[in-house]
Design an enzyme around this catalytic site. Structure first.
Site, PDB file in Angstrom:
ATOM      1  N   GLY A 164      41.075  38.441  47.636  1.00 32.22           N
ATOM      2  CA  GLY A 164      42.408  38.140  47.153  1.00 32.22           C
ATOM      3  C   GLY A 164      42.408  36.980  46.181  1.00 32.22           C
ATOM      4  N   HIS A 165      43.398  36.964  45.339  1.00 33.74           N
ATOM      5  CA  HIS A 165      43.638  35.867  44.404  1.00 33.74           C
ATOM      6  C   HIS A 165      44.916  35.205  44.900  1.00 33.74           C
ATOM      7  CE1 HIS A 165      44.760  34.719  39.987  1.00 33.74           C
ATOM      8  NE2 HIS A 165      44.684  33.686  40.781  1.00 33.74           N
TER       9      HIS A 165
ATOM     10  N   ASP B 266      34.372  30.476  43.554  1.00 31.42           N
ATOM     11  CA  ASP B 266      34.671  31.882  43.294  1.00 31.42           C
ATOM     12  C   ASP B 266      36.097  32.088  42.796  1.00 31.42           C
ATOM     13  OD1 ASP B 266      33.880  34.565  43.191  1.00 31.42           O
ATOM     14  OD2 ASP B 266      34.871  34.967  45.097  1.00 31.42           O
TER      15      ASP B 266
END
Length: 181
Positions: free
Chosen positions: A33-34, A6
């Protein structure tokens, strides 16, 4: 990016970002979140595009739903770390705001048992419902002289919806969420 799962989307963006002048987040909310790691520090971005570290112009577009509380915390962290956010970030006035009552609506949906659709509980789905039905509050509405009235009307509509769902919102919780918002 398929082998990264993902988070592969974020990695691909990070690889491509230096080649572009503008990085735009065009939809979505602060549900996932990234995570970026560089210069010995770890940063999690939920609303702000990762191009903010590359010197690009970064845009939060009108398809994004923005939680003012989470966004403010994220922005403060970046500013405190020396990121010139004011120079690099633009926010569409048409991006919709996640209200405290959107979170309550999300929680009520989660409590539906077998009838639930699945949610992160951050109010994203109910905010998109308001966006699509043209009832939501947008970033640009903050500057309207009647913003408080618009907020109250939207909140009261959500409270009536919660009542129809058989949910009784905790008044203290709502007050706490609203004070932060």
């Amino acid at each position: 990016g398929l082998q990264w799962g993902d988070e592969g989307k974020g990695k691909v963006v990070d690889v491509l970002t230096p080649r572009y002048d503008v990085v735009a987040r065009f939809q979505g909310g602060p549900n996932a979140g990234h995570t970026l790691e560089f210069d010995g520090r770890k940063v999690v971005l939920r609303s702000i595009p990762s191009g903010v570290f590359q010197g690009n112009v970064n845009v939060i577009g009108n398809g994004v739903v923005l939680d003012p509380v989470l966004f403010t915390a994220e922005a403060r962290e970046l500013i405190d770390a020396g990121t010139p956010l004011h120079e690099r970030l633009r926010i569409s006035r048409k991006a919709h705001l996640i209200m405290p009552t959107h979170r309550l609506l999300d929680a009520a949906e989660k409590a539906m048992g077998a009838g639930k659709i699945g949610t992160t509980g951050k109010g994203i789905g109910p905010t998109y419902t308001d966006k699509i039905s043209r009832h939501g509050l947008r970033v640009g509405d903050i500057e309207a002289p009647d913003f408080a009235e618009r907020y109250t009307a939207a909140r009261d509509r959500h409270l009536r919806q919660l009542e129809r769902m058989g949910a009784t919102p905790d008044a203290a919780l709502l007050a706490d969420l609203e004070s932060k918002w």
